[in-house]
Scaffold this active site. Structure first.
Site, short mmCIF file in Angstrom:
data_model
loop_
_atom_site.label_atom_id
_atom_site.label_comp_id
_atom_site.label_asym_id
_atom_site.label_seq_id
_atom_site.Cartn_x
_atom_site.Cartn_y
_atom_site.Cartn_z
N GLU A 1 46.71 -13.97 21.66
CA GLU A 1 46.66 -12.50 21.56
C GLU A 1 47.96 -11.94 21.02
O GLU A 1 49.04 -12.39 21.39
CB GLU A 1 46.37 -11.90 22.94
CG GLU A 1 46.34 -10.38 22.96
CD GLU A 1 46.14 -9.82 24.36
OE1 GLU A 1 44.98 -9.77 24.80
OE2 GLU A 1 47.14 -9.42 25.00
N TYR B 1 45.68 -4.19 17.38
CA TYR B 1 45.45 -5.22 18.41
C TYR B 1 44.66 -6.36 17.79
O TYR B 1 43.67 -6.13 17.08
CB TYR B 1 44.66 -4.64 19.59
CG TYR B 1 44.23 -5.69 20.58
CD1 TYR B 1 45.04 -6.05 21.65
CD2 TYR B 1 43.01 -6.35 20.45
CE1 TYR B 1 44.66 -7.03 22.56
CE2 TYR B 1 42.61 -7.33 21.35
CZ TYR B 1 43.44 -7.66 22.40
OH TYR B 1 43.06 -8.65 23.27
#
Length: 389
Positions: A200, A116
């Site tokens: 992101e 992530y």
């Protein structure tokens, strides 16, 4: 300005970050055409159909499907396009899916590792924050223990020693380090150059061959910097409320809320104070509407038009301080609007102060409204009128 997945990936790809091949589609026939093209290009009869909405949890909500034939693509896409998708990040009504992407399936290529990554602007610290985790994928919020942060000075950018530390924390293999360094630099450059609040990637995939791929992505851009990005103006911002899009085109700052008291104000500070006052009366604001310092007749009429499109509205409060904007111009705009809209079945409260206020008051005598001279008086009037209405 929230980015859909396909928009965020376009920015990432521009800055040298690899993303799976994908084709955008908004109609059923387009999904079939896209799937045929994808099968031919990848030489694999498998693809991923992904709903394009600004919300997480699409997979669990049924917005991400694997298809293994043209017939399968048509069947599964028909259950996504034009349907409302409810996830843990939408309300109960869900969000309408207007587009999907037909994407290359990359998980069949061997053993892969998910991570992530995101970057956001921390205004309190005046720093950019890089967030990363060796546990990417779904429900990242529940994996707080594995999430790490790296502060980045915006004046000097991300440094080599910081990249090495991140790689160490993630237990990155030496063979993947060169590609990883390049990825981090490109990712940070994409964030800065696109004037993003947030960028992101979840998950970021590192394949067995050390290839780095952004499987899913999202972002939020600073719309105040849009003048620096001519290509972004053509982006499809269809996730916005239709009235918000109208307001945007008219140069108004408008945000739809769920209350019953509509308000039209000039200046963000005064608008926030007005909304606070409405809440203190026990009522709720129906919108945030800031006319700004350049309000003219057309903007005033457009603002009122946007307000009246809300069926929940029971009362209108117009609160204007005429500093740059003249009060008589505001009054003229209100009069012009109500010449066409003669039948308004709910009360209107008007508070004007500032330049040419006496002239404005004379003009407003022509319409049926409640004129107040202070926020306190407006609050009392809201209480009385809502009880009657």
């Amino acid at each position: 300005m929230k980015l859909h997945e396909y928009q965020a990936k376009k920015i990432l790809k521009t800055f040298g970050i690899k993303v799976p091949d994908r084709i955008i589609a908004s109609k059923m026939e387009e999904t079939v055409y896209a799937a045929k093209k994808m099968f031919k290009k990848t030489k694999k009869y498998i693809c991923v159909i992904k709903a394009q909405i600004n919300a997480g949890g699409r997979g669990k909500g049924g917005g991400i499907k694997l298809a293994k034939s043209i017939k399968d693509v048509y069947k599964k896409a028909s259950n996504i396009i034009g349907k409302k998708l409810v996830t843990n990040q939408t309300n109960k009504k869900g969000k309408m899916v207007k587009k999907v992407i037909i994407s290359e399936e990359v998980y069949t290529t061997g053993k892969n590792k998910e991570y992530y990554f995101s970057i956001f602007s921390d205004r309190n610290r005046s720093q950019n924050i890089l967030i990363y985790s060796k546990e990417g994928g779904i429900e990242i919020e529940s994996k707080k223990k594995s999430v790490l942060f790296k502060k980045i000075d915006p004046y000097i950018g991300i440094q080599e020693f910081q990249i090495r530390k991140i790689a160490f924390h993630l237990k990155m293999k030496d063979s993947a380090l060169m590609n990883f360094k390049l990825f981090i630099k490109n990712f940070y450059n994409a964030y800065i150059a696109s004037d993003a609040y947030l960028l992101e990637i979840n998950p970021l995939l590192i394949t067995k061959k050390n290839e780095i791929l952004a499987i899913d992505a999202k972002g939020i851009l600073d719309e105040n910097a849009i003048f620096r990005h001519i290509d972004y103006k053509s982006m499809d911002w269809d996730d916005l409320d239709s009235r918000e899009l109208e307001a945007k085109k008219a140069g108004l700052n408008f945000l739809k809320l769920d209350g019953e008291v509509a308000c039209m104000v000039n200046g963000a500070g005064l608008a926030m104070a007005t909304m606070d006052m409405i809440k203190l009366t026990g009522a709720n604001p129906a919108n945030f509407l800031d006319l700004g310092g350049q309000a003219d007749l057309e903007r005033i009429k457009k603002g009122l038009d946007l307000i009246l499109k809300d069926k929940k509205v029971k009362l209108i409060l117009i609160n204007i301080f005429g500093g740059i904007v003249r009060c008589d111009i505001v009054a003229e705009g209100i009069l012009k609007f109500f010449e066409k809209k003669k039948f308004i079945n709910f009360p209107i409260i008007i508070r004007l102060e500032g330049t040419n206020v006496k002239l404005a008051k004379k003009k407003l005598k022509k319409i049926n409204c409640f004129y107040v001279s202070s926020l306190e008086e407006a609050a009392m009037k809201i209480k009385v009128l809502l009880l009657k209405h």
